[in-house]
Write an enzyme that holds these catalytic residues in place. Structure first.
Site, PDB file in Angstrom:
ATOM      1  N   ASP A  90      -2.307  -4.889  -0.710  1.00 53.78           N
ATOM      2  CA  ASP A  90      -3.501  -4.301  -1.360  1.00 53.78           C
ATOM      3  C   ASP A  90      -3.680  -4.803  -2.787  1.00 53.78           C
ATOM      4  OD1 ASP A  90      -1.395  -2.687  -2.335  1.00 53.78           O
ATOM      5  OD2 ASP A  90      -2.419  -0.775  -1.954  1.00 53.78           O
TER       6      ASP A  90
ATOM      7  N   GLY B  97       7.389   7.756   1.253  1.00 50.67           N
ATOM      8  CA  GLY B  97       6.487   6.631   1.498  1.00 50.67           C
ATOM      9  C   GLY B  97       5.262   7.026   2.307  1.00 50.67           C
TER      10      GLY B  97
ATOM     11  N   ASP C 174      -3.698   3.754  -0.654  1.00 58.81           N
ATOM     12  CA  ASP C 174      -3.351   5.149  -0.353  1.00 58.81           C
ATOM     13  C   ASP C 174      -4.503   6.093  -0.696  1.00 58.81           C
ATOM     14  OD1 ASP C 174      -1.009   3.844   0.065  1.00 58.81           O
ATOM     15  OD2 ASP C 174       0.058   4.704  -1.628  1.00 58.81           O
TER      16      ASP C 174
ATOM     17  N   TYR D 218       8.911  -2.145  -7.496  1.00 58.53           N
ATOM     18  CA  TYR D 218       7.509  -2.294  -7.046  1.00 58.53           C
ATOM     19  C   TYR D 218       6.731  -3.114  -8.076  1.00 58.53           C
ATOM     20  CZ  TYR D 218       2.854  -1.015  -5.377  1.00 58.53           C
ATOM     21  OH  TYR D 218       1.566  -1.058  -4.900  1.00 58.53           O
TER      22      TYR D 218
HETATM   23  C1  GLA Z   1       2.656   1.995  -2.123  1.00 61.76           C
HETATM   24  C2  GLA Z   1       1.417   1.791  -2.992  1.00 61.76           C
HETATM   25  C3  GLA Z   1       0.306   1.082  -2.208  1.00 61.76           C
HETATM   26  C4  GLA Z   1       0.815  -0.169  -1.490  1.00 61.76           C
HETATM   27  C5  GLA Z   1       2.108   0.124  -0.729  1.00 61.76           C
HETATM   28  C6  GLA Z   1       2.717  -1.107  -0.148  1.00 61.76           C
HETATM   29  O1  GLA Z   1       2.358   2.917  -1.125  1.00 61.76           O
HETATM   30  O2  GLA Z   1       0.936   3.018  -3.469  1.00 61.76           O
HETATM   31  O3  GLA Z   1      -0.767   0.778  -3.073  1.00 61.76           O
HETATM   32  O4  GLA Z   1       0.985  -1.219  -2.395  1.00 61.76           O
HETATM   33  O5  GLA Z   1       3.070   0.768  -1.555  1.00 61.76           O
HETATM   34  O6  GLA Z   1       1.895  -1.635   0.840  1.00 61.76           O
END
Ligand code: GLA
Length: 395
Positions: A36, A123, A171, A220
């Site tokens: 994303d 997650g 998300d 991240y």
């Molecule tokens: C987290 C972030 C999202 C995305 C995912 C990995 O959930 O909030 O924006 O980057 O990790 O796909």
């Protein structure tokens, strides 16, 4: 979880007035991980786990926010919003209030009562659920209409700039737009999206390793920086590219030597994952379960080896799942470093699948996993307790 009426009672007991109630869901991502924030494609679904927010206006320009999950109340002035300590739960709703103010939305003070059943640190986007539920609530009580796409972007801004996590838009977007029985294919650059009906004979089974992923926010942001480095280097030969979304695998491979090996591997994951999202959408239509299974497995391997965001427990959970009857495909889901796997499972096999996976995972790790079977659900909505017009449109 409380019913809306119980939530109203809890609100009244604390704040002494009636309230309106909103809810926003968590999500599970079927495929398209760490794409994303590279302007790529994702295929998440909203799940039947929610954050609920009861809200009523205050006239003194303050926010008073109570979290049922943390059993704590915080107070902040509308004109002096700043983050509390690192990782404080209230930074999410306060951050949304801040982002709405920054965007010039005329919100006023409010009492908020927040309660949720999205598992934390798993997650499944408990943060986005809180943000979207709070944003909906604040906009409604000030009677200000806003489009859902703008709300999703303001919630992302809150998380990026107020909370300090450089997350993408997936998300918050699916928490706003989710649709029952459908996954949502989102182009994270244009925000164009379409719904992909999930086959009726398949279920989404989410297996929680019980390893919390929260400590990984530094990792991240580091992955994101590596992708940006890849773009910077590749742009010296392909000036037209704006993000990894614009790079083909053959372009990347042709310039392998110019990239540090880790940066090359990160870029390869993103480029191949974008292609897998498109192939998965094509495979859903004729119900090509063999192709879907391969795509999920390839996604997991790529996240494990090229992107290095898996962990031993996630790998084990996937390994156990793929040996079960009725499994179409399995992979880690979400940011990684713990949290959950997503499993597409034939409906008839779901009960045995859950039981077998839980038993074998426990025998190998001594951790008792939680297994959630969730239909794809609706995005954010106001709960119908009174006749009020929703402050949003879905276009
Ligand atoms: C987290 C972030 C999202 C995305 C995912 C990995 O959930 O909030 O924006 O980057 O990790 O796909």
């Amino acid at each position: 979880m409380k019913t809306p009426l119980q939530l109203l009672d809890a609100f009244k007991a604390r704040f002494g007035s009636a309230a309106s109630i909103y809810r926003a869901p968590g999500r599970v991502n079927l495929i398209g991980e760490h794409t994303d924030y590279n302007d790529g494609f994702v295929l998440p679904a909203a799940i039947e786990f929610y954050c609920w927010t009861a809200v009523a206006p205050r006239r003194d320009g303050k926010f008073v926010i109570h979290s049922e999950n943390f059993n704590e109340t915080v107070e902040a002035g509308l004109d002096s919003l700043s983050p509390l300590g690192k990782k404080h739960w209230a930074n999410y709703p306060l951050g949304v209030a801040w982002a709405l103010r920054q965007a010039g939305k005329p919100i006023t003070g409010a009492n908020l009562y927040i309660a949720g059943d999205v598992p934390l640190g798993a997650g499944l986007s408990s943060s986005a659920a809180v943000e979207v539920a709070a944003g909906f609530a604040l906009l409604n009580h000030s009677s200000h209409a806003v489009g859902l796409a703008e709300l999703a972007q303001l919630c992302q801004k809150a998380e990026n700039e107020f909370v300090g996590a450089r997350v993408g838009i997936m998300d918050q977007f699916v928490s706003c737009f989710g649709r029952a029985s459908h996954a949502l294919l989102l182009d994270c650059r244009s925000l164009e999206h379409k719904f992909v009906r999930l086959p009726a004979d398949l279920q989404l089974v989410i297996c929680n390793t019980m390893v919390r992923h929260e400590l990984a926010s530094g990792e991240y942001n580091a992955r994101r920086a590596e992708c940006e480095e890849g773009v910077r280097i590749l742009r010296t030969v392909f000036p037209e590219i704006r993000a990894l979304r614009d790079v083909t695998l053959s372009q990347l491979e042709a310039h392998r030597r110019e990239l540090p090996p880790k940066v090359f591997a990160r870029c390869r994951h993103v480029i191949t994952e974008n292609a897998r999202v498109k192939s998965a959408v094509e495979a859903f239509h004729p119900g090509d379960t063999a192709a879907l299974g391969r795509l999920l497995q390839d996604s997991h391997r790529s996240l494990r080896d090229d992107y290095e965001v898996s962990c031993g427990e996630l790998d084990l959970m996937v390994e156990i799942a793929v040996a079960q009857p009725g499994l179409i495909g399995a992979r880690m889901t979400g940011g990684g470093f713990g949290g959950c796997t997503i499993n597409l499972v034939k409906s008839a096999s779901v009960t045995d699948f859950g039981r077998n996976v839980a038993a074998e995972y426990f025998s190998k790790t001594r951790l008792t996993p939680e297994i959630y079977v969730s239909p794809a659900s609706e995005g954010a909505q106001q709960m119908a307790l009174e006749e009020t017009k929703p402050p949003y449109d879905r276009n």
